[in-house]
Design an enzyme around this catalytic site. Structure first.
Site, mmCIF file in Angstrom:
data_model
loop_
_atom_site.group_PDB
_atom_site.id
_atom_site.type_symbol
_atom_site.label_atom_id
_atom_site.label_comp_id
_atom_site.label_asym_id
_atom_site.label_seq_id
_atom_site.Cartn_x
_atom_site.Cartn_y
_atom_site.Cartn_z
ATOM 1 N N ASN A 108 -8.476 -1.306 4.201
ATOM 2 C CA ASN A 108 -8.557 -1.531 2.763
ATOM 3 C C ASN A 108 -7.489 -2.484 2.264
ATOM 4 O OD1 ASN A 108 -6.696 0.506 3.487
ATOM 5 N ND2 ASN A 108 -6.606 1.235 1.395
ATOM 6 N N PHE A 117 -10.290 23.377 -7.930
ATOM 7 C CA PHE A 117 -9.463 22.431 -8.660
ATOM 8 C C PHE A 117 -10.338 21.404 -9.364
ATOM 9 C CE2 PHE A 117 -5.790 23.602 -6.004
ATOM 10 C CZ PHE A 117 -4.777 23.527 -6.946
ATOM 11 N N ASP A 177 0.852 -1.180 0.000
ATOM 12 C CA ASP A 177 0.000 0.000 0.000
ATOM 13 C C ASP A 177 0.891 1.233 0.000
ATOM 14 O OD1 ASP A 177 -2.331 1.550 0.213
ATOM 15 O OD2 ASP A 177 -2.128 1.634 2.382
ATOM 16 N N LYS A 181 -7.226 -5.095 -5.265
ATOM 17 C CA LYS A 181 -5.886 -5.388 -4.758
ATOM 18 C C LYS A 181 -5.693 -6.894 -4.601
ATOM 19 C CE LYS A 181 -5.082 -1.096 -2.142
ATOM 20 N NZ LYS A 181 -4.728 -0.540 -0.814
ATOM 21 N N THR A 220 -0.313 4.894 1.100
ATOM 22 C CA THR A 220 -0.602 5.823 2.181
ATOM 23 C C THR A 220 -0.509 5.109 3.525
ATOM 24 O OG1 THR A 220 -2.125 6.964 0.702
ATOM 25 C CG2 THR A 220 -2.259 7.491 3.035
ATOM 26 N N ARG A 249 -5.934 3.844 -8.040
ATOM 27 C CA ARG A 249 -7.392 3.887 -8.021
ATOM 28 C C ARG A 249 -7.996 2.495 -7.933
ATOM 29 N NH1 ARG A 249 -8.725 7.889 -6.270
ATOM 30 N NH2 ARG A 249 -10.569 8.432 -7.454
#
Length: 1372
Positions: free
Chosen positions: A871, A637, A495, A848, A497, A842
């Site tokens: 996750n 943005f 992963d 995964k 983050t 994404r």
């Protein structure tokens, strides 16, 4: 990156929809969802269609907006996958089919009515039915009180060795064929089963403890007319729940109301997708207005009809039926289990999915029984040994039959001894030999292996160098059976983050007016005290300090510096939360992303403090002076504009436009370019080399007449602005934000890559952010070729040059389609495996796991997954080895992992030291044990040839019983626990040594055959050398009798295997010497005891070998025979092990000299525009930034206190005697104000060419292969090295969804310009002429009305699809 087509925002999110039917599944969706449509834009009939990327794009947490269908038309809703988006044949196709069925509105939930919800049943099997809606109880453990014993025994007897031992125990219990006592094997068997069962029980008790902690969490449930505190496990579908600030959402709930304006609710999803930025959810306006009191909530009887539970985290479709009206629902109305409520005092929700029906639990996957490669190999070897033993027993049984027949012919007078037939006696002898030779598969080996695995796990727990002191997290081996797998890992799936990064973004550097300001060094000018104490609003947390810049700020003499910090304080969508009562000057900022929060916080510490905002104003404290700016327009943005702009009127009356964004869009809009701009570009390049996330700042003053002209045209059109600027007056500078990596991540990745371990990063974040982190952690480098979306069309060429199989077009036949999908999967995996690094962006938690499963399926390699959030659980469970990091995202990953670490950098030591040592130790242990067993037990076969094949044991019974228990156990146990071929430091310095485990070099079929051959040779020498010498002996020194012969053979065998263990041990310590001496000492003590006279008198049959060893040892000639046998067994082996490696090394040197220096020339046609310079990732912040709260700010939704649940009412939620609060909701009107809103123009999509190669469906991926040399197999040619990156885009048919009716209705002249276009458009031609050729090339289009499509590719839906991206209007 998949933000979806433009959608018309609404002034309100809720209220009755004109359509009588709820929205279909096409209304919202993630990147896995598409719709087939016959219309020109993919809209079938009156269906509502919308697309949003994963992570709640486009607003990254914003509730998804809907397009209203034509009223009065019947609509049919269905969800169809356009292609094999779930990546092939790994069982997920069935999941897709289930989700396809689940997309129908089959889930009905009525609020505050458990009886109604409990009446729904579902069929399980035959007539057995159970409740359709699950409770909120979570059970992740494998066993319970009743299932532990049968289930554990069932799992244990999946091992072939246990079945073999069970067969032998049954045979031993039959007296007619038993040659050994029944307890000699049954007792160790029970011990082995008990040890393994205890280990499994301890592991499962940890899961039970975790489940109890989760199920017993408190929550407030509406019971009657008041909220009562209950446990999570008491929740049921249809309950109304009250949640407070910082509470964790216990189930998937429909948000009904909150104390925030317009019933907004801010949630943190770090435990679901790893993102630290806050997202917001919003209740329907009807529930926000009507459910204003507890009494009204108690009487709420609305019915929610929605799709059945599924694993799509970012997709939800349903409707609320209440008071004969229907209100459509989407994911923006849903609070998912595992989210944490932030910055919201109180909110109320209706439970839709509970327990295992929740989306996070649907993504967690099942617990897999993990088996190591050596364990699976041992199962096969046990079968091989068993078949060999059966064949040997058959031969011996036939030999017995012939010998008995001959014996009867010569000794007819002994016919009474052999009363049975020859066939019957041969049958019994066969089983007797099978029992006798069963020790060739020694049970002690399996028992000792359990202790070895346990010991190596304890060493991991005790390693202080893997202890993370800041969080007090030691390394821990939660599974004790996977240690050797740590030494064979070939693929690491990580992963991003929280695993590679710290989730901390800091203001690192800046460039103002061409001058770079970096942090002062520690030794020179860095002060010991906080340099921002002069500012009462400083938070004291800013680590950046530059004395020169601070002096310029405080003197307030430099206009560029002043405008720089003013821009950072104004141009953002940050919200100010209420300050703590004890510290009113300590402002609490709420940012849509941590990047924006870091910039505003930096400006705050430098004296430009953002204080508050209203719908029309923003208040700034500038160096102690409070200034109020009138906000005329905010342009947020998005992935197309890559910038944000704010148009404000200063207190002096002048109008100014502040813009921050990517350098690629800022520089091409500059009015002029001089020395300062070139200096800023150099600074940006330097920042990019340091992998900092950069952002350019610019501004210009706008004349009043130009603004008035724009305002009038905007009001006439009443459309959203297609923002486009052509000239910015002045460049202020650039900022550099550091997304801080964990300590030692680059060094760890570099070392692991040298170990021939390929690292794939699987993240739910956007591609630009992930690639930037890839450069920061040195997973990617500048000398790599990166293939992004614009280059994916060249993949077919690359595949042909690599020789990869290309997928055929999908066929209609199911078998042909299956074959096509397999080819697509293999093409994807083979292409990715050629690269040095792969980054998949994404991706959902389920994707995964599917990526990991693909690699395991087609490459048969050991995989490791590492992550720190919920996750990552599915990926951790799917991989062969799962590692959980105890980080900021909770402990769910840790609770489902096999190993626990505090930091990613500890993975290097876990694999290269502990993993490699464990593999070396267990391989040596197995090889030596097989050798030892053959060397000692094959003597029984040779002895059978001389005793009439009667099954008579050669050795003393006590020698057989104690041989594997005391005489040879300690040295082999030392090998399994303490053996080291190299030290820990050398293992880290020479990571290339790790390759032996990946190639299975230390234990395989060939090594097994060598061990068997070596053992058989040793047994031949020991037996026949003793036999041949004993034939010519007589008198007192003779050892031709059975007992003396057995003792000589046994002693020769014991000393031979002891010499072998001395030769193979490389890590000599005092403990090693002690184990060898103790083994020999045990033999001397136990032999003297069992052959003593007093035991012989007690039981002559049990202890028949009276003084046999003493008589042998006291004879020098017999000792010479033993020495001769040991020497013959030892010296040839020693010579081979010394001479053969030396000859092999000498031969390699000679071949190298003969070949001489040679270079392999690999010619390849260059691929233009493939190599990515550092400029491409300068502004990864702007490219990856997502929309903030501009929409809510401009609408006033986030600012005004709505008529929903008030704080006073929320505070009485626990009081049963609450009174209905009087509320007079006011209608909110939409006012066209002097500001702009973000809009996205949908462009027609390109069509895929029939000649394009079809690739397997993947999420966003970034493949990278270094152009330098890498490890290749011997039969694999060197390949050119590339990097490939792509985003998780959907196919063109799904992109073509929204018609451009509004755009077509207006001509380019009628369309309003953006505020950024107020920047003297008459100077545009002049600015273009002054631009350098570089900027002319980078400018995508100079035409305002004719967008040029930008080709990009998709890896989803099983094919390459070209998407036309907005170019002129959006990019500029």
């Amino acid at each position: 990156m998949g933000t979806g087509p433009a959608q018309t925002p609404r002034s309100t999110r809720a209220g009755p929809e004109p359509s009588p039917a709820p929205p279909g599944p096409g209304d919202t969706g993630d990147s896995d969802v598409t719709q087939e449509g016959s219309g020109p834009a993919g809209i079938r009939g009156g269906e509502t269609v919308i697309r949003a990327g994963m992570g709640d794009s486009p607003g990254r947490g914003a509730p998804e907006r809907r397009h209203k269908a034509q009223p009065g038309r019947a609509r049919k809703y269905e969800w169809r996958p356009e292609g094999p988006t779930s990546m092939g044949s790994l069982g997920q196709r069935e999941d897709l089919q289930d989700e396809d069925r689940n997309s129908a509105f089959t889930w009905k939930v009525q609020a505050n009515n458990r009886a109604y919800n409990g009446q729904f049943k579902e069929k399980v099997i035959l007539c057995w039915q159970r409740k359709k809606y699950k409770t909120n109880v979570i059970r992740t453990a494998k066993y319970n009180f009743f299932s532990f014993l049968p289930l554990n025994l069932y799992e244990q007897f999946h091992r072939v060795s246990n079945l073999f031992f069970l067969l032998i125990i049954i045979l031993q219990s039959i007296p007619d064929i038993s040659t050994l006592p029944w307890c000699s094997l049954s007792t160790p068997m029970v011990c082995l089963l008990f040890i393994r069962a205890t280990r499994d029980l301890l592991d499962d008790m940890g899961r039970h403890k975790s489940d109890r902690a989760i199920n017993n969490r408190p929550c407030q449930i509406l019971m009657g007319k008041s909220f009562k505190e209950k446990k999570w496990q008491d929740l049921c579908v249809g309950d109304v729940v009250c949640l407070r600030k910082d509470n964790i959402v216990p189930a998937d709930m429909l948000l009904l109301a909150s104390t925030e304006p317009s019933s907004l609710c801010y949630v943190e999803t770090v435990d679901i997708d790893g993102e630290t930025n806050l997202k917001f959810r919003q209740a329907l306006m009807v529930t926000h207005k009507e459910l204003a009191t507890i009494k009204k909530m108690a009487s709420f009887q609305g019915t929610v009809t929605c799709e059945a539970p599924n694993s799509r985290m970012h997709h939800f479709v349903g409707c609320l039926e209440w008071n004969d009206k229907k209100y459509s629902l989407d994911i923006g109305n849903l609070l998912l289990r595992g989210c944490r409520i932030r910055n919201t005092d109180t909110c109320y929700g209706l439970v839709i999915y509970a327990g295992f029906d929740t989306k996070i639990m649907k993504n967690c996957g099942k617990i897999h029984l993990k088996r190591t490669k050596l364990d699976l190999l041992m199962n096969k070897l046990v079968v091989v040994i068993f078949i060999s033993v059966v064949l040997v027993c058959l031969v011996l049984a036939f030999g017995f039959g012939f010998s008995v027949k001959e014996f009867k012919d010569h000794h007819y007078y002994l016919s009474g001894v052999h009363g049975s037939s020859v066939a019957a006696e041969s049958f019994f002898v066969f089983w007797s030999f099978l029992i006798l030779l069963s020790v060739t598969i020694p049970m002690s080996m399996f028992i000792l292996s359990e202790f070895i695995y346990l010991g190596n796990s304890v060493f991991i727990d005790w390693d202080l160098q893997m202890y993370y002191k800041p969080q007090d997290v030691p390394a821990k081996a939660r599974s004790t059976s996977l240690n050797d797998h740590l030494g064979q890992v070939e693929y690491i799936f990580s992963d991003k983050t929280g695993t590679l990064t710290q989730n901390i973004l800091t203001f690192n550097k800046c460039c103002i007016n061409g001058r770079v300001y970096g942090p002062d060094s520690e030794a020179t000018t860095r002060p010991k005290e906080n340099p921002y104490l002069w500012n009462k609003f400083s938070d004291g947390k800013l680590l950046f300090h530059n004395a020169a810049l601070l002096h310029l700020v405080r003197t307030n003499g430099d206009e560029a510096v002043r405008e720089f910090w003013r821009l950072l304080a104004i141009c953002h969508t940050v919200m100010v939360r209420e300050s703590p009562r004890e510290r009113p000057d300590q402002l609490l900022y709420q940012a849509a992303s941590p990047d924006e929060g870091a910039l505003v916080t930096a400006a705050r510490n430098f004296g430009y403090v953002f204080l508050s905002r209203t719908q029309d104003t923003i208040t700034i404290m500038e160096l102690g002076e409070e200034r109020v700016y009138q906000v005329l327009a905010i342009m947020d943005f998005n992935s197309m504009r890559k910038r944000m702009s704010v148009l404000v009127r200063k207190p002096e009356g002048t109008i100014c436009l502040y813009t921050k964004g990517a350098d690629t869009v800022i520089f091409e809009r500059l009015h002029r370019k001089g020395a300062m701009e070139f200096a800023t570009e150099e600074a940006l390049a330097a920042f990019a080399q340091e992998t900092l996330r950069t952002l350019c700042l610019a501004y210009r003053e706008v004349a009043e007449d130009i603004y008035e002209d724009w305002q009038q045209r905007h009001q006439e059109a009443s459309l959203l602005l297609q923002n486009r600027a052509q000239a910015l007056q002045q460049l202020l500078g650039a900022t550099a934000i550091e997304d801080r990596l964990q300590d030692g991540v680059p060094e760890t990745i570099k070392c692991l890559k040298k170990s021939n371990i390929k690292i794939w990063v699987l993240t739910g974040d956007k591609q630009e952010t992930a690639v930037n982190i890839g450069f920061a952690c040195e997973l990617l480098s500048e000398n790599m070729l990166i293939l992004e979306e614009k280059e994916i069309r060249r993949l077919s060429l690359l595949c042909r040059r690599f020789g990869l199989p290309l997928a055929a077009p999908p066929a209609q036949d199911s078998r042909a389609r299956r074959s096509s999908e397999v080819l697509q999967e293999r093409a994807f995996v083979d292409l990715a495996s050629k690269c040095q690094a792969v980054i998949c962006c994404r991706v959902t938690p389920k994707q995964k796991a599917l990526i990991v499963a693909l690699v395991k399926k087609y490459h048969q390699v050991v995989t490791l997954a590492i992550g720190d959030g919920a996750n990552d659980i599915n990926m951790i469970k799917t991989a062969d080895v799962g590692v959980g990091l105890a980080g900021q995202e909770g402990m769910q990953a840790v609770q489902n992992s096999d190993f626990v670490l505090g930091q990613f950098c500890f993975l290097q030591r876990l694999l290269l030291v502990h993993g490699r040592w464990s593999y070396v130790r267990i391989c040596k242990f197995l090889r030596y044990f097989f050798y030892k067993s053959m060397a000692s037990m094959m003597v029984q076969v040779w002895f059978a040839c001389y005793n009439g094949f009667t099954g008579q044991p050669l050795y003393e019974g006590w020698f057989l019983a104690l041989f594997n228990l005391l005489y040879s156990t300690l040295p082999v146990l030392y090998i399994g626990l303490f053996e080291q071929d190299v030290s820990a430091e050398q293992s880290l310095e020479k990571p290339e040594l790790y390759v032996v485990g990946q190639k299975d070099e230390l234990f395989n079929y060939w090594v097994f055959v060598q061990a068997i051959a070596h053992g058989v040779t040793t047994s031949l020498v020991n037996f026949f050398m003793t036999l041949w010498i004993s034939r010519d002996t007589a008198g007192p020194a003779s050892f031709s009798d059975h007992q003396s012969f057995a003792v000589v053979v046994a002693l020769s065998c014991l000393l031979s295997i002891t010499m072998e263990v001395i030769l193979i041990i490389k890590y000599w310590t005092a403990l090693c010497v002690a184990t060898i001496l103790l083994s020999l000492g045990f033999y001397a003590i136990m032999t003297t005891t069992t052959q003593s006279f007093w035991l012989f008198r007690v039981s002559p049959k049990t202890f028949p070998f009276l003084y046999a060893d003493l008589s042998v040892v006291s004879s020098p000639s017999i000792l010479l025979v033993v020495l001769l046998s040991v020497s013959i067994n030892t010296f040839p082996v020693l010579a081979l092990r010394v001479i053969f490696p030396a000859l092999k090394e000498l031969r390699a040197k000679e071949e190298k000299v003969e070949e001489g220096p040679s270079e392999e020339i690999f010619t390849m046609e260059p691929l233009p525009h493939v190599h990515r310079e550092s400029r491409a990732r300068r502004s990864s912040y702007a490219f990856s930034h997502h929309e903030g709260y501009a929409n809510l700010i401009t609408q006033g939704t986030i600012l005004r206190r709505g008529p929903g649940v008030s704080s006073d009412i929320a505070s009485e939620s626990l009081d049963p005697s609450d009174e209905e609060a009087a509320s007079s909701p006011k209608e909110s009107h939409w006012h066209l104000r002097k500001m702009s809103f973000l809009g996205k123009k949908h462009q027609p999509q390109g069509q895929v060419s029939s000649q394009e190669v079809q690739l397997p469906p993947t999420p966003s991926s970034s493949f990278s292969v270094d152009r330098q040399s890498s490890l290749h197999s011997e039969n694999q040619p060197a390949l050119p090295k590339y990097v490939l990156t792509s985003s998780n885009r959907l196919s063109g048919s799904f992109q073509e969804q929204l018609p451009r009716a509004q755009e077509r209705s207006l001509s380019p002249k009628q369309r309003p310009p953006s505020p950024e276009k107020l920047l003297l458009t008459k100077e545009r031609s002049h600015s273009l002429r002054e631009k350098s050729p570089l900027h002319r090339e980078s400018q995508l289009s100079s035409s305002e009305s004719q967008p040029q499509p930008l080709g990009s590719q998709s890896l989803l839906s099983g094919q390459l699809t070209l998407e036309s991206q907005p170019d002129s209007s959006e990019e500029k």
